[in-house]
Design an enzyme around this catalytic site. Structure first.
Site, PDB file in Angstrom:
ATOM      1  CG  ASP A   1      -1.909  -0.963   1.345  1.00 26.44           C
ATOM      2  OD1 ASP A   1      -2.304  -1.426   0.274  1.00 26.44           O
ATOM      3  OD2 ASP A   1      -2.354  -1.287   2.455  1.00 26.44           O
TER       4      ASP A   1
ATOM      5  CG  ASP B   1      -5.065  -0.430   5.112  1.00 26.13           C
ATOM      6  OD1 ASP B   1      -5.781  -0.735   4.135  1.00 26.13           O
ATOM      7  OD2 ASP B   1      -4.425   0.633   5.162  1.00 26.13           O
TER       8      ASP B   1
ATOM      9  CG  ASP C   1      -7.007  -4.373   1.571  1.00 25.30           C
ATOM     10  OD1 ASP C   1      -7.452  -4.174   0.432  1.00 25.30           O
ATOM     11  OD2 ASP C   1      -6.436  -3.499   2.244  1.00 25.30           O
TER      12      ASP C   1
END
Ligand code: ADP
Ligand code: MG
Length: 892
Positions: free
Chosen positions: A329, A636, A640
């Protein structure tokens, strides 16, 4: 004491009376009392295996059965001392094993405990974070997507709330929740849509609910005893090693049977032959291997915890070591996730600058080189107010320090408002919230509707591409005009290219408004007035740059997966140096347009995935794996989870991560730093290398003993060691020192080598070469030594005594060879692994001690040795160090 029966059949009013709670929650005092009454909100967890059970487990091993039968056989044949000795060795072996394993078990348990669930509750009208174990009936709990429901709740408010209750009902589709309904008492669990049950997962939306039961009284608690605690899966490496050990055992049982036959034919007594066969099998079979591996992995887990990596599943340690790619990310992992709005751009190419950084709302919005005019500030007002209205965060000043709660993007708008002389509280007092669409990554915007003095106002903020199609007007310094999307897009792209995260804001006012019950905001998101853009910075974490460099030197590829704008993402990727061409960026919408068969290739080429919807992450990870990458993926959000599960190593963020992400991940990074992932990879590689070291030691010394015996049989001389001597050598002396290798701290160059290929065999060419060379050299030298002693007429017991000491010394010296596969033993500091150092010295001292201990020395058939002899044997043993040093030199 309160008791709430069938809460799903009660109305919201009734639930407040029954639970003596309110829309502000209960008071702290009542919570304190109820905690005493109801006990902690926890379910009994599986206790760690007790020491006794671990001790007993040490005897559940076919090899041990063989040894037991052998000692019983000895007893029946009247040879008590052998039997007692075997018993003793087994006992010591079991004690060593127990100490090692219970240590590993304890640390694994402790690591699991480290991830307690935190929930948000409101008490006395104040929202706070609370460890869920302190929740009591009556508490008001706030839910948002990604949360694990901490107790059974009767919902009093829901917005687009969807909950996955598969744990309880087996139904894998998320249930749409409705706070306003009430149901018949007998309604099935899955149909109680006004309830949220403990242990289930919020997949979408927001909600508020009153706790109706906690701990064992929850629906989950009622079935807790029947919930099978999933057995910890054994790491694949350990399974492979167990299989390997078994195969090797079968092989050697056959060889041993063959040797036994020869010995019997030569006229040896069959009792002695039997004992010897057993002992030989013990030497050759690396029965300590699986345990040593488990220990090495658990030590790695402990070390990782020190470096902010919590291992939830032990196999991940090994997997992390072979990662060839990290898909990460951006926000919060590479960057600090602290947004500060630095610029405001409004239609007509007008830019305002915003000073300051972080949460402290100090500084004034100004023009490039002069203060902003008050008319200009007035024109900015709708934009600033929209940022406040369409906001889920809270900014408070406590003891002079500004603290934020909630989303970083939202917070930056509150800070901005202050800087533009708009006080958020005043705005929120004036407007009454009617309904909202909270931010969800897949929407890329958030919106709200408020009422004020008869008018209704819609506020929206989010990604430029999402908002512009909804607008038909724009607010310029000279008032509203027809929208010019081309210019706005240009402005947005420029800001994004400079690395800013760009958000657009828009609103619309209804002078007269037809109340509608359902309040579907989506229905109103059209014909909006575009208000302007804001550009925010989110600085890189200070250790990210270094960590990215380490990845590159470690041969690990990087990919960034983000919901942000492609230009913003690219700016950051190129600042970090892992993307250099805008062609390496692909967006989610672009990807959707490509044909399925090309996607895998396109994904393989890309370094930056921008504007990706959470659902697309799974496809990206799948493709990367299909392309042969061994992928670690960070996540997170609630959405996901599938990607985290799919990845070879799923990594959840400890701070910003949702419960859902944490529960599916293999690892949790407690500080959210990208650098910690790299640290984890380093530890994973060290662990794997240590495992190779243990394997090398155990297999090569075992083989050396086999060589010694076979040569002795061929040379037709007596057996060089007795059965009990072999047992001593393998289970006790070597058994003490081999574990030390699992503690090796790493050689420091782990991150400068390319990743090992997944599925690469432990017994690769270098390993086999080293094992064969070591076994042959050690076997030959000890054979010739023993042969010499026997031929020169030395008494057989003394000859065996000396040969045993030589073997113990050989194994001590071997430790030095094992510490690195390529580096000279002399280049490694002997004091950086004290356990290994003391274990090795300890093994030697123990043996010397036994030489002098009456009774035991008799059983073991050993006796004191002169210092001169000891030195001579040490000299002989050092030969193995010399040989391996030369071998390493050639290999280098
Ligand atoms: P990232 O992968 O960087 O975490 P997000 O999914 O959080 O990306 O954000 C994607 C886009 O959604 C952002 O570029 C922004 O336009 C928009 N966005 C992010 N946070 C918010 C918010 N709190 N409110 C409205 N829009 C947001
Ligand atoms: Mg985000």
């Amino acid at each position: 004491m309160i008791e709430i029966k069938a809460p799903h059949s009660l109305s919201i009013e009734e639930i407040f009376t029954e639970s003596k709670s309110s829309d502000d929650g209960i008071s702290q005092e009542i919570a304190d009392i109820r905690v005493q009454q109801f006990g902690p909100n926890i379910l009994p967890s599986k206790p760690p295996t007790g020491v006794v059970a671990i001790f007993a487990r040490q005897f559940l091993n076919p090899l041990i059965y063989i040894l037991f039968s052998a000692s019983i056989l000895s007893l029946t044949l009247g040879d008590e001392s052998d039997a007692i000795f075997i018993g003793l060795v087994l006992l010591i072996n079991a004690i060593i094993g127990t100490i090692q394993e219970s240590g590993a078990e304890k640390s694994a348990h402790a690591l699991k405990q480290m991830s307690a669930t935190i929930c948000r509750v409101e008490r006395d009208g104040e929202v706070m974070q609370l460890d869920s174990s302190y929740l009591v009936p009556g508490d008001l709990v706030l839910l948002e997507s990604g949360n694990k429901v901490p107790a059974d709740l009767r919902l009093i408010h829901s917005h687009g709330l969807e909950i996955d209750e598969s744990l309880l009902t087996g139904e894998s589709l998320a249930v749409h929740k409705l706070a306003t309904e009430s149901y018949d008492e007998n309604t099935a669990l899955g149909d109680r849509k006004n309830m949220a049950f403990s242990g289930s997962m919020v997949t979408r939306g927001r909600g508020r609910g009153i706790v109706t039961s906690t701990g064992l009284n929850t629906e989950l608690g009622k079935i807790a005893s029947s919930l099978s605690y999933s057995e910890d899966s054994k790491p694949p490496l350990v399974i492979r090693m167990e299989r390997f050990t078994k195969n090797i055992a079968i092989f050697f049982v056959i060889i041993t049977a063959f040797i036994a036959l020869i010995l019997l034919l030569k006229g040896e007594g069959w009792h002695e032959v039997l004992m010897l066969s057993v002992a030989l099998a013990v030497s050759a079979i690396p029965e300590g291997l699986p345990v040593a591996l488990t220990i090495a992995l658990s030590i790695a887990g402990r070390r990782m915890a020190k470096r902010n990596v919590i291992v939830r599943k032990l196999p991940a340690v090994e997997a992390l070591g072979s990662c060839s790619m990290v898909a990460t990310d951006k926000t919060g992992t590479l960057t600090v996730n602290q947004m500060t709005i630095k610029k405001i751009a409004i239609p007509g190419n007008q830019e305002f600058l915003v000073p300051g950084s972080g949460l402290t709302p100090e500084g004034e919005i100004h023009r490039e080189d002069q203060p902003a005019y008050s008319e200009e500030l007035a024109r900015l007002r709708p934009l600033l107010e929209t940022g406040v209205l369409c906001n889920e965060s809270k900014l408070i000043q406590k003891d002079g320090i500004w603290q934020g709660h909630g989303d970083a993007v939202d917070l930056s708008f509150l800070v901005l408002a202050y800087k533009g002389e708009v006080i958020p509280e005043d705005v929120l007092d004036r407007y009454k919230l009617i309904c909202e669409i909270p931010f969800e990554p897949e929407n890329q915007y958030s919106a709200a509707m408020h009422a004020e003095a008869g008018t209704h106002i819609i506020s929206i903020k989010g990604a430029v591409e999402k908002l512009l199609p909804l607008c038909d007007e724009m607010l310029t310094l000279d008032g509203p005009k027809t929208i010019n999307t081309h210019d706005i897009n240009k402005q947005a792209e420029e800001l994004a290219s400079a690395g800013y995260r760009v958000l657009a804001l828009a609103n619309k006012t209804y002078e007269t408004f037809l109340e509608d019950e359902a309040c579907d905001l989506n229905f109103h998101l059209e014909k909006l007035t575009f208000l302007g853009l804001v550009a925010m910075i989110d600085p890189l974490r200070n250790d990210t740059v270094e960590a990215v460099k380490q990845c590159q030197s470690a041969g690990i590829e990087l990919a960034m997966i983000t919901g942000d704008h492609p230009k913003t993402a690219f700016a950051i990727a190129s600042e970090l140096g892992f993307a250099s061409d805008i062609k390496e960026v692909i967006t989610g919408p672009e990807l959707k347009l490509k044909e399925a068969q090309h996607r895998t290739d396109i994904i393989a080429q890309a370094k930056v995935f921008a504007r990706v919807e959470p659902a697309q992450k799974l496809e990206i990870v799948q493709s990367l794996i299909k392309n042969g990458q061994y992928v670690a993926v960070t996540g997170d959000g609630a959405n996901d989870a599938p990607a985290l599960k799919m990845a070879n190593v799923g990594i959840a963020m400890g701070k910003s991560g949702t419960d859902v992400a944490k529960e599916t991940a293999d690892l949790i990074i407690t500080d959210d730093h990208f650098a910690s992932i790299v640290a984890g990879i380093e530890e994973g590689r060290i662990a794997y290398n240590n495992i190779r070291k243990v394997v090398y030691l155990l297999i090569s010394t075992g083989m050396a003993e086999v060589v010694l015996f076979i040569l002795s049989i061929i040379a037709n001389i007596p057996m060089p060691l007795t059965a009990v001597q072999l047992l001593w050598l393998n289970l006790v002396t070597n058994g003490i020192q081999d574990v030390g290798l699992a503690f090796e701290p790493g050689e420091g160059d782990e991150l400068s080598k390319p990743p090992r290929k997944p599925g690469e065999r432990i017994f690769d060419r270098p390993m086999l070469e080293r094992i064969i060379l070591t076994a042959v050299v050690m076997g030959l030298i000890s054979f010739f030594y023993f042969h010499y002693l026997v031929r020169t007429g030395m008494e057989i017991n003394m000859a065996r005594n000396l040969t045993l000491l030589l073997m113990v010394l050989f194994e001590n010296i071997m430790i030095a060879n094992c510490r690195s596969e390529t580096k000279s033993a002399f280049s490694i500091n002997p004091f950086n692994n004290k356990i290994l150092l003391f274990g090795t010295i300890g093994a030697q001292l123990l043996h010397i001690g036994v030489l002098y201990t009456p009774g035991i020395n008799k059983v073991l058939g050993v006796m004191p040795v002169s210092f001169a002899d000891w030195l001579l044997l040490l000299g002989l043993a050092i030969s193995i160090l010399v040989v391996m040093e030369i071998y390493k030199l050639i290999r280098r």
